[in-house]
Design an enzyme around this catalytic site. Structure first.
Site, PDB file in Angstrom:
ATOM      1  N   THR A  32      -7.987  -9.593  -2.362  1.00 54.19           N
ATOM      2  CA  THR A  32      -8.627  -8.762  -1.344  1.00 54.19           C
ATOM      3  C   THR A  32     -10.133  -8.985  -1.259  1.00 54.19           C
ATOM      4  O   THR A  32     -10.837  -8.839  -2.248  1.00 54.19           O
ATOM      5  CB  THR A  32      -8.438  -7.242  -1.645  1.00 54.19           C
ATOM      6  OG1 THR A  32      -7.079  -6.969  -1.859  1.00 54.19           O
ATOM      7  CG2 THR A  32      -8.973  -6.381  -0.517  1.00 54.19           C
ATOM      8  N   ARG A  89       5.898  -3.822   2.020  1.00 55.39           N
ATOM      9  CA  ARG A  89       4.956  -3.128   1.121  1.00 55.39           C
ATOM     10  C   ARG A  89       3.529  -3.185   1.698  1.00 55.39           C
ATOM     11  O   ARG A  89       3.064  -4.225   2.127  1.00 55.39           O
ATOM     12  CB  ARG A  89       4.991  -3.787  -0.265  1.00 55.39           C
ATOM     13  CG  ARG A  89       4.001  -3.185  -1.285  1.00 55.39           C
ATOM     14  CD  ARG A  89       2.706  -3.949  -1.339  1.00 55.39           C
ATOM     15  NE  ARG A  89       1.816  -3.504  -2.408  1.00 55.39           N
ATOM     16  CZ  ARG A  89       0.539  -3.840  -2.510  1.00 55.39           C
ATOM     17  NH1 ARG A  89       0.006  -4.645  -1.604  1.00 55.39           N
ATOM     18  NH2 ARG A  89      -0.205  -3.410  -3.491  1.00 55.39           N
ATOM     19  N   GLY A 124      -0.476  -1.993   0.616  1.00 54.96           N
ATOM     20  CA  GLY A 124      -1.283  -1.488  -0.482  1.00 54.96           C
ATOM     21  C   GLY A 124      -2.434  -0.609  -0.005  1.00 54.96           C
ATOM     22  O   GLY A 124      -2.374   0.017   1.055  1.00 54.96           O
TER      23      GLY A 124
HETATM   24  N1  GLY Z   1      -5.606  -4.416  -3.133  1.00 57.71           N
HETATM   25  C1  GLY Z   1      -4.729  -5.058  -2.262  1.00 57.71           C
HETATM   26  C2  GLY Z   1      -3.351  -4.673  -2.375  1.00 57.71           C
HETATM   27  O1  GLY Z   1      -2.929  -4.135  -3.391  1.00 57.71           O
HETATM   28  O2  GLY Z   1      -2.599  -4.902  -1.435  1.00 57.71           O
END
Ligand code: GLY
Length: 299
Positions: free
Chosen positions: A163, A191, A193
């Protein structure tokens, strides 16, 4: 303390900062600068955690998430984008052209196309090869439980890098932040995040400060990481103290595994910044009129 200033997560943040610097140094807005930095990372095929070249999900398809923010009332985000090169620019369109905060999935792609933003196959040969190796190395039976375990796994070489999160303050003292990611490598399809969720991966308050988180999103999401950091600054904490408070809260709430990592950067309205991480290895790229360097975060 220096204005303008831009800080980004990880070593690849240095290149992104440099891409954005002409905007800031010419008196441009922090908002334009963070978008430019995020776009630089999104277009870099060598970065396997963001945009083009990001590692795919368990089905072999890349999906990307992004958020951009200048204030609680001015923020936009997208999640589960599969066909656009610059999810951060779609997020900005959400912020500037809708009353919504978050658009997801195929509809986010369609929304981006409505504004003429470029589409691209985000899966590069290198990322496909990594996915193939991961797929072949699996010898567990398939099924929901096995998949959940696998979705926590990062490829070795990317164990602590994920990220890009960017914070900037411009010559007028206005704050902005951006966050963009391809998420956890080989995640369960669908998913999402922390990155595109306001208050988790990114939070900006024009008075109290700004914060961005990187690392294992599920840990950040358990404590509203970036919101927590900004609220600490609102109550008088320095940016370094605010970032450390997020890590302390994560430690208090989770039984951490050896490979768990979260990094936090906080930026105050006065241009001072600080950072913290669960373990060593998290680096912050900093650029101002006087500095262009990588700094180790506090742990
Ligand atoms: N920090 C990015 C994620 O967990 O998707």
């Amino acid at each position: 303390m220096s204005k303008p200033l831009i800080v980004s997560t990880w070593s690849f943040g240095q290149r992104a900062n440099r891409a954005a610097w002409p905007i800031l140094s010419a008196g441009g807005s922090s908002l334009d600068a963070v978008e430019a930095a995020a776009r630089d990372a999104e277009a870099d095929p060598e970065n396997h955690t963001v945009g083009l070249g990001g590692y795919p999900d368990a089905s072999g398809r890349v999906s990307v998430d992004a958020c951009i923010m200048v204030a609680p009332s001015r923020r936009g985000a997208v999640a589960g984008v599969r066909h656009h090169l610059h999810p951060i620019s779609i997020a900005r369109k959400v912020m500037e052209h809708t009353s919504h905060a978050l658009i997801v999935g195929a509809d986010a792609d369609e929304f981006g196309s409505r504004y003429g933003l470029p589409t691209q196959d985000l899966l590069t040969p290198a990322a496909h090869e990594a996915w193939t190796r991961w797929k072949l190395s699996k010898d567990k039976p398939t099924g929901p439980i096995a998949n959940i375990e696998e979705s926590k796994t990062w490829p070795d070489e990317e164990a602590t890098h994920d990220t890009i999160g960017v914070l900037a303050i411009d010559v007028r003292g206005d704050l902005a932040g951006a966050c963009t990611t391809s998420g956890l490598a080989f995640k369960i399809p669908g998913r999402v995040g922390d990155s595109p969720i306001v208050g988790h991966g990114l939070y900006v308050d024009p008075v109290a400060g700004a914060a961005v988180c990187t690392g294992h999103g599920e840990l950040v999401m358990g404590v509203c990481g970036s919101f927590l950091a900004v609220e600490q600054m609102r109550r008088g904490a320095t940016p370094g103290e605010a970032a450390a408070a997020v890590i302390e809260r994560i430690r208090a709430c989770f039984d951490l595994r050896d490979d768990d990592q979260v990094g936090v950067i906080a930026l105050g309205k006065d241009g001072r910044w600080g950072s913290a991480s669960i373990k060593a290895g998290f680096r912050v790229a900093v650029k101002s009129g006087e500095r262009d360097e990588l700094a180790d975060a506090g742990t």
